[in-house]
Every structure is written in structure tokens, then in C-alpha cells.
Design an enzyme around this catalytic site. Structure first.
Site, short mmCIF file in Angstrom:
data_model
loop_
_atom_site.label_atom_id
_atom_site.label_comp_id
_atom_site.label_asym_id
_atom_site.label_seq_id
_atom_site.Cartn_x
_atom_site.Cartn_y
_atom_site.Cartn_z
N GLY A 100 0.78 -1.23 0.00
CA GLY A 100 0.00 0.00 0.00
C GLY A 100 0.81 1.28 0.00
O GLY A 100 0.26 2.36 0.06
N HIS A 101 2.13 1.18 -0.09
CA HIS A 101 2.98 2.39 -0.05
C HIS A 101 3.90 2.40 -1.26
O HIS A 101 5.06 2.05 -1.16
CB HIS A 101 3.79 2.41 1.23
CG HIS A 101 4.41 3.75 1.53
ND1 HIS A 101 5.64 4.12 1.07
CD2 HIS A 101 3.94 4.81 2.23
CE1 HIS A 101 5.92 5.34 1.50
NE2 HIS A 101 4.90 5.78 2.21
N PHE A 102 3.52 2.74 -2.34
CA PHE A 102 2.28 3.24 -2.91
C PHE A 102 1.83 2.27 -3.99
O PHE A 102 2.68 1.71 -4.67
CB PHE A 102 2.52 4.62 -3.54
CG PHE A 102 2.88 5.68 -2.53
CD1 PHE A 102 1.91 6.32 -1.79
CD2 PHE A 102 4.21 6.01 -2.32
CE1 PHE A 102 2.24 7.31 -0.87
CE2 PHE A 102 4.54 6.99 -1.39
CZ PHE A 102 3.56 7.64 -0.67
#
Length: 115
Positions: free
Chosen positions: A30-32
Site C-alpha cells: 500500500g505504499h504506494f
């Protein structure tokens, strides 16, 4: 949540580690989306882990003095982490470099106060 440690050279107040950043590390989730990068909090976590373990046993995080991010750390990168313990100032100074063959690009550097 730690990288793969390839090597570690330690002197009295310093250490140099070669680390492999595996693509499946928790930190990349999730990053990114679409362009994962290693967050600064992960870099700090690793510095604290290795710094306290190798150079400053019993010390704890107090504050971040300076932050400089120059290059993103991507999944699959190999890093050189240089740690220097300044006992008189209770300061851990570090530098991450991305290794690419014989080239080294500074990724980030900081000073962390410990207590």
C-alpha cells in the site's frame, strides 16, 4: 519486517551493513500502489534495530534531528547502511546508499537522538 542482512562490519562506534530489500516486505504493501517505495518510518525502524543492537545497547528513541531523503528505495534494491554512534551526544548518525554495481546513490541520511 527486516531486510535480508548480506554482511555486517562493525568497529567500536560504527557499523556498515549490506542489506537486500525483498519485494515481499510488509512495508511495501500500500505504499504506494503501482510504485512501491520503502517508507521513511521503515528506514528509521531498521536504523534503530541495528543501531541499538550493534552500537548502543539499552538506548531508546528520543527524537529525529535531521531528515534528508534523496532517492526512493525500491523493492529489490541492495543497500549499504552506515551507522555511527556519537556517545557524547547520544546521537546515532546514519546513511543509506542504494548499491548498483560499482555505483552508490545516497537514498537518505539522518541523525537520531537516543536516551
Amino acid at each position: 519486517m527486516l531486510p535480508v542482512e548480506i554482511s555486517c562490519q562493525q568497529l567500536a562506534d560504527s557499523a556498515v551493513l549490506i542489506l537486500r530489500v525483498e519485494p515481499d516486505l510488509f512495508w511495501f504493501r500500500g505504499h504506494f500502489p503501482g510504485q512501491p517505495i520503502l517508507p521513511g518510518v521503515a528506514q528509521t525502524d531498521w536504523v534503530m534495530h541495528y543501531g541499538v543492537e550493534l552500537l548502543a545497547p539499552g538506548k531508546h528513541f528520543s527524537a529525529i534531528e535531521n531528515i534528508k531523503f534523496q532517492q526512493p528505495i525500491l523493492p529489490g534494491n541492495t543497500l549499504r547502511l552506515t551507522l555511527n554512534w556519537q556517545a557524547e551526544k547520544n546521537r546515532l548518525v546514519f546513511d543509506y546508499e542504494i548499491l548498483n554495481g560499482e555505483q552508490a546513490l545516497r537514498a537518505s541520511s539522518r541523525k537520531i537522538s537516543l536516551c
